[in-house]
Write a protein that holds these residues in place. Structure first.
Motif, PDB file in Angstrom:
ATOM      1  N   GLY A  50     -30.833 -13.109   4.329  1.00 13.84           N
ATOM      2  CA  GLY A  50     -30.914 -14.527   3.992  1.00 13.84           C
ATOM      3  C   GLY A  50     -30.820 -15.458   5.184  1.00 13.84           C
ATOM      4  O   GLY A  50     -30.921 -16.669   5.035  1.00 13.84           O
ATOM      5  N   THR A  51     -30.622 -14.920   6.391  1.00 17.83           N
ATOM      6  CA  THR A  51     -30.596 -15.738   7.592  1.00 17.83           C
ATOM      7  C   THR A  51     -32.019 -15.916   8.114  1.00 17.83           C
ATOM      8  O   THR A  51     -32.956 -15.270   7.638  1.00 17.83           O
ATOM      9  N   GLU A  68     -27.947 -19.471   9.898  1.00 20.20           N
ATOM     10  CA  GLU A  68     -27.363 -18.781   8.743  1.00 20.20           C
ATOM     11  C   GLU A  68     -27.997 -19.116   7.405  1.00 20.20           C
ATOM     12  O   GLU A  68     -27.947 -18.300   6.487  1.00 20.20           O
ATOM     13  N   LYS A  69     -28.605 -20.297   7.247  1.00 20.09           N
ATOM     14  CA  LYS A  69     -29.270 -20.630   5.986  1.00 20.09           C
ATOM     15  C   LYS A  69     -30.324 -21.700   6.205  1.00 20.09           C
ATOM     16  O   LYS A  69     -30.453 -22.235   7.301  1.00 20.09           O
ATOM     17  N   SER A  70     -31.061 -22.034   5.163  1.00 21.24           N
ATOM     18  CA  SER A  70     -32.206 -22.941   5.308  1.00 21.24           C
ATOM     19  C   SER A  70     -31.888 -24.392   4.980  1.00 21.24           C
ATOM     20  O   SER A  70     -32.795 -25.214   4.935  1.00 21.24           O
TER      21      SER A  70
END
Length: 156
Positions: A50-51, A68-70
């Motif tokens: 998910g990174t 780490e995320k969008s």
């Protein structure tokens, strides 16, 4: 008649001058120790966990951003945080923010369904905890970098 010829000439000139426009999409650039860096090869990937990883490569140098995320916003780097950044110099020495550096990545625009990020970054990185050598990457910017390519150079 002269007006028609002048108008026709102006139209032809206007269309001819549009052919030399340069498209800088995507874009990835920064200053590495006050020296301008502009990526010739820009890559991105959505990772299985998910990174996201964005990478700019030019002339034996490589900057890699791990996000780490969008979500839009600022991601702090260093100190064991999930987001990190690395710089690899032409001698293959790798400087990292994880865990001994600091900095930030700021996602300012995104299109998750289209698969791209726009934002800025800056960081200070070291080769190791006790190493006196460090690198300063400032004024970093990435524009519409696709994370759908999946061709990250893992040679770090």
């Amino acid at each position: 008649m002269k007006r028609i010829i002048l108008l026709l000439f102006a139209v032809v000139l206007a269309f001819a001058s549009c052919e030399n426009l340069e498209d800088n999409t995507p874009g990835f650039q920064s200053e590495v120790d006050s020296v301008f860096f502009r990526a010739q090869d820009i890559r991105g990937n959505r990772n299985d966990d998910g990174t996201f990883t964005l990478q700019g490569i030019s002339g034996g140098q490589k900057i890699t951003l791990n996000i780490e995320k969008s979500q839009l916003g600022v991601y702090e780097l260093g100190g064991g945080r999930a987001s990190s950044a690395t710089y690899q110099d032409p001698s293959d020495d790798v400087y990292s923010t994880a865990p001994f550096g600091s900095g930030k990545i700021d996602i300012t625009d995104r299109c998750v369904s289209c698969g791209w990020f726009t934002g800025s970054f800056s960081f200070n990185a070291k080769r190791s905890e006790n190493d006196t050598l460090s690198v300063s990457v400032q004024k970093g910017f990435f524009f519409e970098v696709s994370f759908l390519d999946g061709n990250i150079d893992a040679g770090l």
